[in-house]
Design a protein around this motif. Sequence first.
Motif, PDB file in Angstrom:
ATOM      1  N   ALA A   4       0.379   0.873   1.794  1.00 20.16           N
ATOM      2  CA  ALA A   4       0.771   0.085   2.964  1.00 20.16           C
ATOM      3  C   ALA A   4       1.833   0.832   3.784  1.00 20.16           C
ATOM      4  O   ALA A   4       1.756   0.879   5.010  1.00 20.16           O
ATOM      5  CB  ALA A   4       1.293  -1.281   2.531  1.00 20.16           C
ATOM      6  N   VAL A  18       1.160   1.879   7.628  1.00 17.82           N
ATOM      7  CA  VAL A  18       1.959   1.364   8.740  1.00 17.82           C
ATOM      8  C   VAL A  18       2.552   2.536   9.534  1.00 17.82           C
ATOM      9  O   VAL A  18       2.544   2.542  10.765  1.00 17.82           O
ATOM     10  CB  VAL A  18       3.071   0.413   8.236  1.00 17.82           C
ATOM     11  CG1 VAL A  18       3.993   0.006   9.374  1.00 17.82           C
ATOM     12  CG2 VAL A  18       2.471  -0.814   7.588  1.00 17.82           C
ATOM     13  N   ALA A  30       2.263  -5.745   6.666  1.00 14.51           N
ATOM     14  CA  ALA A  30       1.003  -4.985   6.658  1.00 14.51           C
ATOM     15  C   ALA A  30      -0.186  -5.907   6.413  1.00 14.51           C
ATOM     16  O   ALA A  30      -1.245  -5.766   7.027  1.00 14.51           O
ATOM     17  CB  ALA A  30       1.058  -3.892   5.591  1.00 14.51           C
ATOM     18  N   ILE A  35      -4.008  -5.146   7.580  1.00 13.27           N
ATOM     19  CA  ILE A  35      -4.664  -3.991   6.975  1.00 13.27           C
ATOM     20  C   ILE A  35      -5.658  -4.517   5.948  1.00 13.27           C
ATOM     21  O   ILE A  35      -5.339  -5.416   5.172  1.00 13.27           O
ATOM     22  CB  ILE A  35      -3.608  -3.096   6.287  1.00 13.27           C
ATOM     23  CG1 ILE A  35      -2.760  -2.417   7.353  1.00 13.27           C
ATOM     24  CG2 ILE A  35      -4.253  -2.067   5.375  1.00 13.27           C
ATOM     25  CD1 ILE A  35      -1.653  -1.576   6.798  1.00 13.27           C
TER      26      ILE A  35
END
Length: 434
Positions: free
Chosen positions: A61, A65, A392, A398
């Motif tokens: 993550a 990001v 995230a 995501i």
Amino acid sequence: MEEQRPSWTSRCSFILAAVGSAVGLGNIWRFPYIMGQNGGAVFLAVYLLLIMTICFIPLFAELAVGKITKKECIGAYESVNPKLKFFGVLNPITGILISSFYFIVGGWIINYIFLGFINPKISDYSEYFSIFTNEAFSNCVYALIFLFICILFSARGIKRGIEFANNFLMPLFAVILIGLIIFSVNLPNAYLGIEYMFKPDFSKLNSHLFLSALGQALFTLSIGMGAILTYGSYIKEDKGIAKSAYTIIISDTLFALMAGVMIFPAIYSFGLEPNSGAGLVFVTLPYIFSQMPHGDIVSIAFFVLLLAAAITSGISIIEVPIAALVERAKFSRTKACVVLYFIISAIAIPAALSFGILNDFRICQKTIFDFLDFITSNCLMPLNALFLCLIAGWCIKISGKQFINNNIVAALFDIGLRYIVPIILIFLLYVGLK
Ligand code: TRP
């Protein structure tokens, strides 16, 4: 006009820098002593399980990001939603606080390298360790030298500084490590150390061990401070971050295992116990070196190895506030480095003095050094990792499907990112703050 952001020369340089960030004091100093306090092989089994599964999620993550937003932490969160800016600001603050004590330990390493050269006859290393950490002046000077070395590399920029440091220091680190392992496993009774590492006694399994393993896994992967996010934001091309994340995890784990294989056989060979805590590397090992043939050379090699690992990690810690100063406050890189040098010194010096004259000054009954360690490891890092997973998972959304071919694994990733890892992190925070 948007200024040109720096980027890595290649995917390989990025991986090397990220592995350089991950592999540090956490692998060579912290991992063996935490493992030593938690029963050896059984700790290793839990640690391996956690680092290969759960820890992949926050690491991925952070990388994602950084790569998606192409901004340092504050800008990255702000670009998702301006209200999230505050959560971004916590990252460079955590970085400054971590550096203040990480760099003191870095200073101890420089002290031990000098010690190897001077080679005085020390009979009691535990006494030596407590005397020299109590010596306020030298403790500060060594920490500032260490900080200066890291800042110097950083000031030269991503390609000429950070990449250069990793390209040079990581191979040096690997070569010395392999040399020391060969030396260590050839000592008499070395097999006892290997047995300790790899023959688990599952009766020693408990919840404290589980939390220690998780805390160690997050720390060693540099999760929870935006270091990996910032490094990820310098990635240019658009390929495989899942593969990069696994490469970082596997390399870091291999280096931690190698550190264990270097240290435990030596400990058992000299009939010592591996549960001496934080002094393992600074008290037990120097004693062992002083007893062995050519011990002074082995000692210098070991501490140079530790220094190389600590510098590449230290550079990644300070990159988070540096990137924030450069991109937010529009400082030049050099100015950002100078300003940061003074900010970190202003916190590191009282922390270093807390072993001596400031020992009576307590925050929540802890010395300044212990308080900084506590507030970052138990509070800020899990908190940052928690915010990161939530942002995230819930804001950027995501999804595992974007990078994992297997549908079941992708769904597991999504559940992990949105629910499981945040719940585990909240639990870690709760236990850590209790
Ligand atoms: N991972 C490094 C180590 O093992 C330490 C480190 C570097 C770190 N950057 C970090 C820890 C960011 C937490 C957050 O020594």
